[in-house]
Design a protein around this motif. Structure first.
Motif, short mmCIF file in Angstrom:
data_model
loop_
_atom_site.label_atom_id
_atom_site.label_comp_id
_atom_site.label_asym_id
_atom_site.label_seq_id
_atom_site.Cartn_x
_atom_site.Cartn_y
_atom_site.Cartn_z
N GLU A 254 39.20 45.47 39.78
CA GLU A 254 38.57 44.81 40.39
C GLU A 254 37.32 44.29 39.54
OE1 GLU A 254 36.30 46.63 44.20
OE2 GLU A 254 37.88 47.80 44.37
N ALA A 255 36.68 44.99 38.70
CA ALA A 255 35.48 44.44 38.83
C ALA A 255 35.71 43.73 37.53
CB ALA A 255 34.49 45.47 37.31
N GLU A 256 37.09 43.80 37.05
CA GLU A 256 36.67 42.45 36.45
C GLU A 256 37.37 41.20 36.98
OE1 GLU A 256 41.51 40.94 34.00
OE2 GLU A 256 39.83 42.20 33.05
N SER A 257 38.20 41.46 38.57
CA SER A 257 38.17 40.49 39.21
C SER A 257 37.05 39.52 39.66
CB SER A 257 39.89 40.65 40.07
OG SER A 257 39.01 39.70 41.38
N ALA A 258 35.57 40.51 39.79
CA ALA A 258 34.84 40.44 40.35
C ALA A 258 33.96 39.64 39.00
CB ALA A 258 34.15 41.13 40.47
N TYR A 259 33.78 39.60 37.59
CA TYR A 259 32.97 39.49 36.97
C TYR A 259 34.26 37.42 36.25
CZ TYR A 259 31.86 37.88 31.78
OH TYR A 259 32.15 37.14 30.30
N LEU A 260 35.23 37.63 36.46
CA LEU A 260 36.17 36.12 36.28
C LEU A 260 35.18 35.42 37.26
CD1 LEU A 260 39.25 37.44 34.02
CD2 LEU A 260 37.24 36.32 33.08
N GLY A 261 35.68 35.84 38.88
CA GLY A 261 35.72 35.14 39.93
C GLY A 261 33.73 34.48 39.58
N ALA A 262 33.14 35.69 40.06
CA ALA A 262 31.64 34.31 38.96
C ALA A 262 31.81 33.33 38.62
CB ALA A 262 30.54 35.71 39.09
#
Length: 133
Positions: free
Chosen positions: A92-100
């Motif tokens: 979930e943190a990875e998705s937030a990082y790459l999405g941002a």
């Protein structure tokens, strides 16, 4: 004497035209660790590195990623972001990082701090890794 002066002026003018307009040309040629995402501390592992040839790579919470920086400094625009596909508890943190990261459009570097931001008010604050590598 006039020819020497004009030659010097021409050489200086041409060298200014070839300034490195990549993030690395403005002090970004190191490893950056994400500390804050949209005003909130980011506690998962996340880093990014800009290379001179426009290649960008890093570590998201679970996986390594890679992309291409396609806009001149101070703008930032990434091509499609590819990554390895390992699972971990921080997806979930990875998705937030790459999405941002994909939404960022400006980069500012001041000493050991790099800020990526966009017109919608999103902001990512990075600090230079202590080991530099």
């Amino acid at each position: 004497m006039t020819r020497i002066f004009l030659g010097l002026v021409l050489a200086l003018t041409l060298s200014a035209c070839f300034k490195d307009e990549t993030v690395t040309g403005y002090g970004g040629d190191r490893l950056w660790q994400l500390n804050e995402l949209d005003g909130t501390p980011f506690t998962a592992r996340a880093s990014i590195r800009f290379d001179k040839d426009g290649k960008v790579s890093g570590q998201a919470a679970c996986n390594r990623f890679f992309t291409q920086q396609t806009a001149p400094y101070p703008w930032v625009e990434f091509g499609p972001i590819g990554s390895t596909k390992m699972a971990c508890p921080d997806l979930e943190a990875e998705s937030a990082y790459l999405g941002a990261l994909a939404e960022m459009s400006l980069v500012e570097i001041s000493g050991d701090v790099m800020i990526l931001s966009n017109d919608a008010g999103r902001k990512m604050v990075f600090t230079a890794a202590q080991d530099g590598g």
